[in-house]
Design a protein around this motif. Sequence first.
Motif, PDB file in Angstrom:
ATOM      1  N   ASN A  72       0.815  -1.212   0.000  1.00  0.00           N
ATOM      2  CA  ASN A  72       0.000   0.000   0.000  1.00  0.00           C
ATOM      3  C   ASN A  72       0.851   1.266   0.000  1.00  0.00           C
ATOM      4  O   ASN A  72       0.553   2.228   0.705  1.00  0.00           O
ATOM      5  CB  ASN A  72      -0.962   0.015   1.190  1.00  0.00           C
ATOM      6  N   GLY A  73       1.928   1.262  -0.763  1.00  0.00           N
ATOM      7  CA  GLY A  73       2.762   2.447  -0.892  1.00  0.00           C
ATOM      8  C   GLY A  73       3.730   2.673   0.250  1.00  0.00           C
ATOM      9  O   GLY A  73       4.440   3.677   0.273  1.00  0.00           O
ATOM     10  N   VAL A  74       3.779   1.758   1.219  1.00  0.00           N
ATOM     11  CA  VAL A  74       4.693   1.888   2.348  1.00  0.00           C
ATOM     12  C   VAL A  74       5.764   0.805   2.231  1.00  0.00           C
ATOM     13  O   VAL A  74       5.454  -0.366   2.014  1.00  0.00           O
ATOM     14  CB  VAL A  74       3.954   1.747   3.696  1.00  0.00           C
ATOM     15  N   VAL A  75       7.008   1.218   2.376  1.00  0.00           N
ATOM     16  CA  VAL A  75       8.124   0.277   2.374  1.00  0.00           C
ATOM     17  C   VAL A  75       8.453  -0.026   3.831  1.00  0.00           C
ATOM     18  O   VAL A  75       8.829   0.870   4.586  1.00  0.00           O
ATOM     19  CB  VAL A  75       9.362   0.861   1.658  1.00  0.00           C
ATOM     20  N   LYS A  76       8.282  -1.290   4.217  1.00  0.00           N
ATOM     21  CA  LYS A  76       8.584  -1.726   5.578  1.00  0.00           C
ATOM     22  C   LYS A  76       9.921  -2.454   5.543  1.00  0.00           C
ATOM     23  O   LYS A  76      10.091  -3.413   4.801  1.00  0.00           O
ATOM     24  CB  LYS A  76       7.498  -2.655   6.107  1.00  0.00           C
ATOM     25  N   VAL A  77      10.858  -1.981   6.366  1.00  0.00           N
ATOM     26  CA  VAL A  77      12.183  -2.574   6.417  1.00  0.00           C
ATOM     27  C   VAL A  77      12.413  -3.094   7.828  1.00  0.00           C
ATOM     28  O   VAL A  77      12.453  -2.323   8.787  1.00  0.00           O
ATOM     29  CB  VAL A  77      13.278  -1.551   6.036  1.00  0.00           C
ATOM     30  N   HIS A  78      12.530  -4.383   7.948  1.00  0.00           N
ATOM     31  CA  HIS A  78      12.822  -5.030   9.227  1.00  0.00           C
ATOM     32  C   HIS A  78      14.346  -4.992   9.362  1.00  0.00           C
ATOM     33  O   HIS A  78      15.054  -5.517   8.503  1.00  0.00           O
ATOM     34  CB  HIS A  78      12.283  -6.463   9.173  1.00  0.00           C
ATOM     35  N   VAL A  79      14.849  -4.322  10.397  1.00  0.00           N
ATOM     36  CA  VAL A  79      16.288  -4.086  10.514  1.00  0.00           C
ATOM     37  C   VAL A  79      16.860  -4.619  11.821  1.00  0.00           C
ATOM     38  O   VAL A  79      16.157  -4.722  12.826  1.00  0.00           O
ATOM     39  CB  VAL A  79      16.638  -2.577  10.398  1.00  0.00           C
ATOM     40  N   HIS A  80      18.143  -4.920  11.787  1.00  0.00           N
ATOM     41  CA  HIS A  80      18.920  -5.214  12.993  1.00  0.00           C
ATOM     42  C   HIS A  80      19.787  -3.988  13.226  1.00  0.00           C
ATOM     43  O   HIS A  80      20.546  -3.590  12.342  1.00  0.00           O
ATOM     44  CB  HIS A  80      19.780  -6.461  12.803  1.00  0.00           C
ATOM     45  N   GLN A  81      19.663  -3.407  14.383  1.00  0.00           N
ATOM     46  CA  GLN A  81      20.351  -2.157  14.705  1.00  0.00           C
ATOM     47  C   GLN A  81      21.228  -2.360  15.932  1.00  0.00           C
ATOM     48  O   GLN A  81      20.771  -2.843  16.960  1.00  0.00           O
ATOM     49  CB  GLN A  81      19.309  -1.082  14.978  1.00  0.00           C
ATOM     50  N   VAL A  82      22.503  -1.974  15.796  1.00  0.00           N
ATOM     51  CA  VAL A  82      23.445  -2.040  16.906  1.00  0.00           C
ATOM     52  C   VAL A  82      23.965  -0.623  17.142  1.00  0.00           C
ATOM     53  O   VAL A  82      24.450   0.027  16.209  1.00  0.00           O
ATOM     54  CB  VAL A  82      24.610  -3.001  16.603  1.00  0.00           C
TER      55      VAL A  82
END
Length: 124
Positions: A72-82
């Motif tokens: 629906n026009g949204v880019v979802k990025v599942h990230v690992h953040q340190v």
Amino acid sequence: MKDVSVFIQNLYQLFNDRKIEEIVAHMDEDVKWANAMDGNFVYGPEAVREYWTKQFEVISSKVKPLTIEVENGVVKVHVHQVVHDVNGALLADQVRDHYFRLKNDKIIEFGIRENEIDDAGWTF
């Protein structure tokens, strides 16, 4: 945009390399960007540049995209953040969701949601 995944992966690599100007070049002049340090938003590429400059003075973070989905026009990025402080002490090692909205190959919005928060807790 032909390949959103490649675009997003490149953005994260630029961020990790601290190439702020190259990322800002991909932002709309009215971009709305989540300010994770203060819990609000900044508006416009100049404000994002200032936010990151301030952020990089006190923390060092690396963010790796794990999955990228478009719905629906949204880019979802599942990230690992340190995240480390300037002395190298670990501040955070977490998985989060980042959200982008794009228009005419430019970023118009960016937001963050921790996985523990349900979708009803997320707003752009």
